[in-house]
Design a protein around this motif. Sequence first.
Motif, mmCIF file in Angstrom:
data_model
loop_
_atom_site.group_PDB
_atom_site.id
_atom_site.type_symbol
_atom_site.label_atom_id
_atom_site.label_comp_id
_atom_site.label_asym_id
_atom_site.label_seq_id
_atom_site.Cartn_x
_atom_site.Cartn_y
_atom_site.Cartn_z
ATOM 1 N N VAL A 1 0.875 -1.169 0.000
ATOM 2 C CA VAL A 1 0.000 0.000 0.000
ATOM 3 C C VAL A 1 0.914 1.222 0.000
ATOM 4 C CG1 VAL A 1 -1.824 1.241 1.205
ATOM 5 C CG2 VAL A 1 -1.768 -1.252 1.221
ATOM 6 N N GLN A 2 0.653 2.159 -0.937
ATOM 7 C CA GLN A 2 1.466 3.355 -1.052
ATOM 8 C C GLN A 2 0.571 4.576 -0.971
ATOM 9 O OE1 GLN A 2 3.009 2.334 -4.927
ATOM 10 N NE2 GLN A 2 5.099 2.033 -4.043
ATOM 11 N N TYR A 3 1.128 5.658 -0.450
ATOM 12 C CA TYR A 3 0.381 6.891 -0.365
ATOM 13 C C TYR A 3 1.261 7.970 -0.931
ATOM 14 C CZ TYR A 3 3.316 8.338 3.586
ATOM 15 O OH TYR A 3 4.370 8.696 4.352
ATOM 16 N N GLY B 1 -9.995 9.736 3.986
ATOM 17 C CA GLY B 1 -10.181 10.272 2.644
ATOM 18 C C GLY B 1 -8.912 10.349 1.833
ATOM 19 N N ALA B 2 -7.746 9.907 2.412
ATOM 20 C CA ALA B 2 -6.475 9.981 1.661
ATOM 21 C C ALA B 2 -6.466 8.922 0.565
ATOM 22 C CB ALA B 2 -5.295 9.767 2.602
ATOM 23 N N PRO B 3 -6.000 9.260 -0.627
ATOM 24 C CA PRO B 3 -5.950 8.283 -1.721
ATOM 25 C C PRO B 3 -4.785 7.289 -1.487
ATOM 26 C CG PRO B 3 -5.044 10.374 -2.447
ATOM 27 C CD PRO B 3 -5.572 10.621 -1.068
ATOM 28 N N LEU B 4 -5.029 6.075 -1.844
ATOM 29 C CA LEU B 4 -4.010 5.020 -1.686
ATOM 30 C C LEU B 4 -3.807 4.295 -3.006
ATOM 31 C CD1 LEU B 4 -5.157 3.505 1.744
ATOM 32 C CD2 LEU B 4 -3.332 5.166 1.352
ATOM 33 N N ARG B 5 -2.634 3.697 -3.164
ATOM 34 C CA ARG B 5 -2.332 2.842 -4.312
ATOM 35 C C ARG B 5 -1.907 1.494 -3.772
ATOM 36 N NH1 ARG B 5 2.076 1.148 -7.428
ATOM 37 N NH2 ARG B 5 1.573 0.911 -9.684
ATOM 38 N N VAL B 6 -2.651 0.456 -4.155
ATOM 39 C CA VAL B 6 -2.416 -0.891 -3.647
ATOM 40 C C VAL B 6 -1.801 -1.705 -4.793
ATOM 41 C CG1 VAL B 6 -3.417 -2.930 -2.586
ATOM 42 C CG2 VAL B 6 -4.346 -0.676 -2.052
ATOM 43 N N ARG B 7 -0.571 -2.148 -4.585
ATOM 44 C CA ARG B 7 0.145 -2.934 -5.612
ATOM 45 C C ARG B 7 -0.008 -4.401 -5.299
ATOM 46 N NH1 ARG B 7 6.651 -2.928 -6.895
ATOM 47 N NH2 ARG B 7 6.573 -4.530 -8.547
ATOM 48 N N VAL C 1 -4.326 -1.314 -7.694
ATOM 49 C CA VAL C 1 -5.673 -0.717 -7.557
ATOM 50 C C VAL C 1 -5.535 0.504 -6.693
ATOM 51 C CG1 VAL C 1 -6.876 -2.930 -7.859
ATOM 52 C CG2 VAL C 1 -6.232 -2.176 -5.592
ATOM 53 N N HIS C 2 -6.497 1.377 -6.797
ATOM 54 C CA HIS C 2 -6.513 2.607 -6.012
ATOM 55 C C HIS C 2 -7.683 2.554 -5.017
ATOM 56 C CE1 HIS C 2 -3.513 4.684 -8.469
ATOM 57 N NE2 HIS C 2 -4.078 4.000 -9.521
ATOM 58 N N ALA C 3 -7.408 3.143 -3.860
ATOM 59 C CA ALA C 3 -8.448 3.111 -2.789
ATOM 60 C C ALA C 3 -8.409 4.421 -2.027
ATOM 61 C CB ALA C 3 -8.184 1.922 -1.849
ATOM 62 N N VAL C 4 -9.436 4.613 -1.158
ATOM 63 C CA VAL C 4 -9.538 5.821 -0.359
ATOM 64 C C VAL C 4 -9.690 5.373 1.089
ATOM 65 C CG1 VAL C 4 -10.825 7.933 0.119
ATOM 66 C CG2 VAL C 4 -10.555 7.143 -2.222
ATOM 67 N N VAL C 5 -9.008 6.091 2.009
ATOM 68 C CA VAL C 5 -9.065 5.719 3.422
ATOM 69 C C VAL C 5 -10.469 6.078 3.967
ATOM 70 C CG1 VAL C 5 -8.093 6.136 5.685
ATOM 71 C CG2 VAL C 5 -6.582 6.102 3.650
#
Length: 419
Positions: A377-379, A398-404, A410-414
């Motif tokens: 998981v990257q921010y 609400g912070a955007p995340l990038r899940v490798r 995939v991208h996600a939101v907290v």
Amino acid sequence: MSSSTERSRASTPASTSENPWPVRTVARKIADWIHRLGAVWVEGQVTQISARPGTQTSFLTLRDPAADVSMTVTCPARLLRSIEPPLRDGASVVVHARPTFFLGRGTLSLRADEIRPVGIGELLARIERLRKLLAAEGLFAPERKRPLPFLPKGVGLITGRASAAEHDVLVNAQARWPAVKIRVLNTAVQGARAVPQIVRALSTLDADPDIDVIVIARGGGSVEDLLPFSDETLCRAVASAGTPVVSAIGHEPDSPLLDLVADRRCSTPTDAGKTVVPDVVEETARIHQLRDRARRALHGWVDTQCRLLDQIRSRPSLADPFGPIERRAAEIETHVERGRRAILTTLTHEQSALASARARLAALGPSATLERGYAVVQYTDDAGELRVLRSVTEVGDGAPLRVRLADGAVHAVVREPEP
């Protein structure tokens, strides 16, 4: 000068073409001058002795041994008969005489009142004085003597006519070298005429371009007989000659001054014949000997060079010139093969190590972990850079995340982070 002579001269007028003197006057004046000379001592060689039995006056000729000059001498017959031993042609004498001019014949002679033969002791003393004089002038010096030619074109021979000396020189020279050319000039070899004739013959042969050596030869004889060969004129003529001169006078004990002046002295005429030309038999044998020595030397040199060539040819570099190259080529191929095998071994070893490192790296890398069901998981930080999320405190709602994942991202939101 007597008063009568002065009066006669004063009474005779000078001669002119209009008033010439008669012959008797000229003869008388010449006689007056000659008679005034008085008695003189004269030295010379006696020739042409004429002492006829029953006559009161004897005649002889007195000759200069060094020049072609002679004078008639008259003397009482008793004076000539009183000399012991009797005078003979060629004898050296000292004469006390008065010059006399005979008006009737217009001839000049010496009227002798005393004749003294020159003894052997006096002759030898004169020769010794002349020897010292010529030696002081360097005529006997060894350095002025010229070598005789090995094989002369022509040989000049000065000797008496039909003499044993001539026979000895010719026979021995022609026996040693049959092709020798000998020019013979016969002269008187004793007496008053010897020196002038020998000097003329020497000059003739010296001027001949075909004569390379001159031999003056005479057989043995008494001291008086050999006197011409100790004459100063002859010695100086030999010293100034341009052709080498060989002296062959008398026998071994005889030693006239000519022997000392000549370029080579031979003890006898026979020795002179053997000296002036080489022996054809000896020279032929010497040539054969030199040929044999040259042949042996050449064969020895050729054999030595052949052995040297064989030794050089037997050296490995020449016996098998390509062998060293082939051996070096084989060594190079061996080293190349060994280098190739070493490189392949190194490459194989390194490839194995690389595969092992790759396997370990794959096993320990994130991809393998992701394939086992894990995710990264990257921010995005304030600088806009992606960072790995390690704590829930690093992001807010609400912070955007990038899940490798293993096969993508995939991208996600907290939403409501839970500590």
